[in-house]
Motif scaffolding. Structure first.
Motif, PDB file in Angstrom:
ATOM      1  N   HIS A   1       0.852  -1.187   0.000  1.00  0.00           N
ATOM      2  CA  HIS A   1       0.000   0.000   0.000  1.00  0.00           C
ATOM      3  C   HIS A   1       0.886   1.236   0.000  1.00  0.00           C
ATOM      4  O   HIS A   1       1.722   1.408   0.897  1.00  0.00           O
ATOM      5  CB  HIS A   1      -0.919   0.002   1.215  1.00  0.00           C
ATOM      6  N   VAL A   2       0.704   2.086  -0.991  1.00  0.00           N
ATOM      7  CA  VAL A   2       1.552   3.272  -1.103  1.00  0.00           C
ATOM      8  C   VAL A   2       0.859   4.535  -0.612  1.00  0.00           C
ATOM      9  O   VAL A   2       1.515   5.519  -0.273  1.00  0.00           O
ATOM     10  CB  VAL A   2       2.026   3.467  -2.564  1.00  0.00           C
ATOM     11  N   PHE A   3      -0.479   4.520  -0.567  1.00  0.00           N
ATOM     12  CA  PHE A   3      -1.218   5.710  -0.130  1.00  0.00           C
ATOM     13  C   PHE A   3      -2.576   5.292   0.397  1.00  0.00           C
ATOM     14  O   PHE A   3      -3.195   4.347  -0.095  1.00  0.00           O
ATOM     15  CB  PHE A   3      -1.399   6.689  -1.302  1.00  0.00           C
ATOM     16  N   ALA A   4      -3.046   6.002   1.421  1.00  0.00           N
ATOM     17  CA  ALA A   4      -4.389   5.777   1.954  1.00  0.00           C
ATOM     18  C   ALA A   4      -4.975   7.111   2.398  1.00  0.00           C
ATOM     19  O   ALA A   4      -4.296   7.922   3.039  1.00  0.00           O
ATOM     20  CB  ALA A   4      -4.359   4.793   3.121  1.00  0.00           C
ATOM     21  N   LEU A   5      -6.241   7.338   2.057  1.00  0.00           N
ATOM     22  CA  LEU A   5      -6.959   8.570   2.380  1.00  0.00           C
ATOM     23  C   LEU A   5      -8.256   8.211   3.082  1.00  0.00           C
ATOM     24  O   LEU A   5      -8.995   7.345   2.628  1.00  0.00           O
ATOM     25  CB  LEU A   5      -7.269   9.337   1.084  1.00  0.00           C
TER      26      LEU A   5
ATOM     27  N   SER B   1       3.402  11.751   6.785  1.00  0.00           N
ATOM     28  CA  SER B   1       4.449  11.362   5.848  1.00  0.00           C
ATOM     29  C   SER B   1       5.772  11.948   6.305  1.00  0.00           C
ATOM     30  O   SER B   1       5.818  12.774   7.225  1.00  0.00           O
ATOM     31  CB  SER B   1       4.121  11.863   4.434  1.00  0.00           C
ATOM     32  N   ASP B   2       6.855  11.548   5.660  1.00  0.00           N
ATOM     33  CA  ASP B   2       8.152  12.132   5.989  1.00  0.00           C
ATOM     34  C   ASP B   2       8.253  13.538   5.406  1.00  0.00           C
ATOM     35  O   ASP B   2       7.420  13.963   4.606  1.00  0.00           O
ATOM     36  CB  ASP B   2       9.295  11.240   5.476  1.00  0.00           C
ATOM     37  N   ASP B   3       9.293  14.268   5.809  1.00  0.00           N
ATOM     38  CA  ASP B   3       9.439  15.673   5.424  1.00  0.00           C
ATOM     39  C   ASP B   3       9.535  15.855   3.911  1.00  0.00           C
ATOM     40  O   ASP B   3       8.914  16.758   3.345  1.00  0.00           O
ATOM     41  CB  ASP B   3      10.693  16.275   6.078  1.00  0.00           C
TER      42      ASP B   3
ATOM     43  N   ILE C   1      -7.296   3.801   8.704  1.00  0.00           N
ATOM     44  CA  ILE C   1      -6.126   3.585   7.856  1.00  0.00           C
ATOM     45  C   ILE C   1      -4.831   3.617   8.663  1.00  0.00           C
ATOM     46  O   ILE C   1      -3.773   3.283   8.138  1.00  0.00           O
ATOM     47  CB  ILE C   1      -6.063   4.607   6.698  1.00  0.00           C
ATOM     48  N   GLY C   2      -4.919   3.982   9.936  1.00  0.00           N
ATOM     49  CA  GLY C   2      -3.730   4.036  10.782  1.00  0.00           C
ATOM     50  C   GLY C   2      -2.928   2.750  10.801  1.00  0.00           C
ATOM     51  O   GLY C   2      -1.689   2.786  10.754  1.00  0.00           O
ATOM     52  N   PRO C   3      -3.588   1.563  10.871  1.00  0.00           N
ATOM     53  CA  PRO C   3      -2.815   0.317  10.888  1.00  0.00           C
ATOM     54  C   PRO C   3      -2.006   0.053   9.624  1.00  0.00           C
ATOM     55  O   PRO C   3      -1.157  -0.839   9.615  1.00  0.00           O
ATOM     56  CB  PRO C   3      -3.904  -0.755  11.066  1.00  0.00           C
ATOM     57  N   LEU C   4      -2.235   0.821   8.548  1.00  0.00           N
ATOM     58  CA  LEU C   4      -1.462   0.662   7.320  1.00  0.00           C
ATOM     59  C   LEU C   4      -0.146   1.425   7.364  1.00  0.00           C
ATOM     60  O   LEU C   4       0.684   1.303   6.454  1.00  0.00           O
ATOM     61  CB  LEU C   4      -2.267   1.153   6.116  1.00  0.00           C
ATOM     62  N   LYS C   5       0.053   2.204   8.414  1.00  0.00           N
ATOM     63  CA  LYS C   5       1.249   3.040   8.486  1.00  0.00           C
ATOM     64  C   LYS C   5       2.508   2.191   8.492  1.00  0.00           C
ATOM     65  O   LYS C   5       2.568   1.141   9.114  1.00  0.00           O
ATOM     66  CB  LYS C   5       1.207   3.910   9.746  1.00  0.00           C
ATOM     67  N   GLY C   6       3.525   2.666   7.793  1.00  0.00           N
ATOM     68  CA  GLY C   6       4.802   1.973   7.760  1.00  0.00           C
ATOM     69  C   GLY C   6       5.246   1.674   6.347  1.00  0.00           C
ATOM     70  O   GLY C   6       4.460   1.702   5.398  1.00  0.00           O
ATOM     71  N   ASP C   7       6.532   1.397   6.196  1.00  0.00           N
ATOM     72  CA  ASP C   7       7.113   0.988   4.916  1.00  0.00           C
ATOM     73  C   ASP C   7       6.858   2.011   3.821  1.00  0.00           C
ATOM     74  O   ASP C   7       6.595   1.664   2.668  1.00  0.00           O
ATOM     75  CB  ASP C   7       6.577  -0.384   4.512  1.00  0.00           C
TER      76      ASP C   7
ATOM     77  N   GLY D   1       8.677   4.053  -0.789  1.00  0.00           N
ATOM     78  CA  GLY D   1       9.811   4.573  -0.055  1.00  0.00           C
ATOM     79  C   GLY D   1      10.550   5.685  -0.771  1.00  0.00           C
ATOM     80  O   GLY D   1      11.420   6.328  -0.213  1.00  0.00           O
ATOM     81  N   LYS D   2      10.215   5.915  -2.060  1.00  0.00           N
ATOM     82  CA  LYS D   2      10.873   6.963  -2.819  1.00  0.00           C
ATOM     83  C   LYS D   2      10.099   8.271  -2.693  1.00  0.00           C
ATOM     84  O   LYS D   2       9.008   8.338  -2.159  1.00  0.00           O
ATOM     85  CB  LYS D   2      10.975   6.563  -4.300  1.00  0.00           C
ATOM     86  N   LEU D   3      10.705   9.320  -3.272  1.00  0.00           N
ATOM     87  CA  LEU D   3      10.061  10.621  -3.234  1.00  0.00           C
ATOM     88  C   LEU D   3       8.841  10.669  -4.138  1.00  0.00           C
ATOM     89  O   LEU D   3       8.753   9.956  -5.136  1.00  0.00           O
ATOM     90  CB  LEU D   3      11.044  11.705  -3.695  1.00  0.00           C
ATOM     91  N   MET D   4       7.920  11.539  -3.788  1.00  0.00           N
ATOM     92  CA  MET D   4       6.805  11.852  -4.672  1.00  0.00           C
ATOM     93  C   MET D   4       7.218  13.097  -5.430  1.00  0.00           C
ATOM     94  O   MET D   4       7.467  14.141  -4.836  1.00  0.00           O
ATOM     95  CB  MET D   4       5.551  12.106  -3.855  1.00  0.00           C
TER      96      MET D   4
END
Length: 470
Positions: A348-352, A368-370, A400-406, A461-464
């Motif tokens: 999973h790369v994104f969740a809204l 998300s990261d900075d 969607i909180g449990p999807l957090k990570g990776d 894991g890469k930049l958007m």
């Protein structure tokens, strides 16, 4: 329009302008479809007025599962299925009854409602002296000598000078969730909690509560009292500290039952094994019909995929709508979905998530990261013509909180929140409180964000990234 084009050129660079202009046109198409041909309001009308409340384990929840699956099937998605999940079953029973007693034969009836998960009043009712407190910590300071044998009345209001009402809610909801556990440990016989709302009215607001590790024999009944009732009780206690409170509740906890998350998917054209999720929670409390919490989020999430199909947009990633069961009193649906995804090694790369009411959308919060967040900020010129101007750091959504990570980026729709807690968990959370245009604008904003994520998110894991500026 000229000003808008100049902004886009300055932000994106000349070579990237054509792409940004195309994105602007695509977002315009999304809004046109949502506002001219939207289904969200019609769907919400049926979900709220024909099915009604949808507490986990109830007939309403079962009917909502069947109906939403039917609607997703009608959209023409690539896949629609039910994901089994065991959920708690708590029933309210006969209507609650309460009064304040200031003397023999001197009583005043006040509105209350049982908190979700509470036991019934032993022997049919509880009547006892009242001790008013402002926090769980105050109970610990008072100790069993002053708390024992009494009904503890938690009366800390939402902080009026906190502009973000969700922060104000978070500042006092611990009374509702943990108050009964704390009071029981010091010998209290019951708990009454001020409803968590800024509004002064006669609607008691329910919500989940916990007994922690207390044994069934140690548990005490817990109810919410309306804010007007809380003001009255507090005043009467000041005038007469010997004031007593009577309340009767017939609620009951039953064994877990099976329910379902409802899931629909458009399979990605380029990255079918990388998933984006949009969703809300299908269950609701039982006092109103759950239109704002979270019927609005349900129909908006369904509308995202309907809009994509209607405008013939073919996403690169697989887009799933997930209608989660049991957010209100267990979060079982969100946890089950994440657990199944991990077991299947799905990426999973994104969740809204939309779970803040159907009011006018103001923006999104991102977890998300900075570097990812800074990239997302560069999209603001595309959203500002629609008054979606708040792109902030913060929480996303419980389900969607449990999807957090990776590397998964999480986001939450952020509507104007000033009226949300007037209706939250109360009998006035009904369809007539939802504005059609505001609901549709939220669906359009969500679809637009999913579109942008689908086009610019890179490998996990890469930049958007948007096209490089010159």
């Amino acid at each position: 329009m000229i000003k808008k084009i100049l902004i886009l050129v300055l932000v994106f660079g000349v070579s990237a302008f054509a792409k940004a202009q195309n994105d602007s046109i695509q977002i315009r198409k999304i809004y046109d479809e949502a506002l001219k041909n939207g289904h969200s309001y019609e769907w919400l009308d049926y979900l709220s007025t024909h099915i009604g409340s949808r507490l986990s384990g109830s007939l309403g929840a079962e009917q909502a599962v069947d109906w939403t699956k039917e609607q997703l099937d009608s959209i023409g998605l690539d896949k629609v299925w039910l994901q089994p999940v065991m959920v708690p079953k708590w029933i309210r029973g006969v209507p609650e009854y309460a009064f304040i007693e200031t003397g023999i034969g001197e009583t005043t009836k006040v509105p209350i409602c049982a908190l979700g998960g509470s036991i019934a009043t032993p022997g049919g009712y509880v009547k006892a002296p009242v001790i008013e407190v402002q926090s769980v910590e105050e109970i610990e300071q008072l100790g069993a000598a002053k708390v024992g044998g009494k009904i503890v009345f938690f009366n800390r209001p939402m902080q009026a000078d906190v502009i973000d009402t969700f922060k104000a809610y978070g500042g006092c909801v611990d009374q509702r969730y943990s108050g009964a556990e704390a009071a029981a440990r010091y010998g209290a016989v019951g708990v009454i909690v001020r409803s968590v709302t800024h509004s002064l009215d006669d609607y008691p607001h329910t919500g989940s509560m916990s007994y922690g590790d207390l044994t069934p024999a140690q548990r005490i009944p817990a109810a919410a009292i309306s804010t007007n009732g809380a003001e009255l009780l507090s005043t009467l206690l000041k005038l007469n500290p010997a004031t007593k409170f009577f309340f009767s509740m017939g609620c009951k906890n039953l064994p877990d039952v099976q329910s379902y998350n409802v899931i629909g998917e458009i399979t990605g054209s380029e990255f079918p094994d990388r998933y984006m999720v949009v969703g809300g929670h299908l269950d609701s409390w039982d006092l109103g019909d759950g239109s704002h919490d979270d019927g609005a989020g349900i129909v908006q999430s369904m509308e995202v995929l309907r809009i994509m199909k209607s405008i013939n947009y073919k996403p690169k990633h697989s887009i799933r709508v997930v209608l989660f069961m049991n957010e209100e009193n267990g979060l079982r649906g969100g946890r089950e979905y994440a657990e199944v995804a991990r077991n299947k090694k799905e990426k999973h790369v994104f969740a809204l998530e939309s779970d803040a009411g159907g009011f006018t959308p103001r923006g999104f919060s991102f977890d998300s990261d900075d570097r990812n967040y800074n990239e997302i900020l560069s999209w603001k010129p595309l959203f500002e013509p629609y008054f979606i101007h708040l792109f902030t750091r913060g929480g996303s959504g419980a389900d969607i909180g449990p999807l957090k990570g990776d590397g998964t980026v999480l986001a939450g729709l952020r509507p104007d929140s000033q009226r949300y807690f007037d209706h939250h968990h109360a009998a006035n959370d009904t369809f007539d409180a939802v504005n059609k245009r505001e609901l549709e604008l939220g669906a359009a904003a969500m679809t637009s964000l999913i579109y942008m994520m689908d086009n610019y998110i890179q490998k996990p894991g890469k930049l958007m990234t948007l096209p490089v500026k010159e």
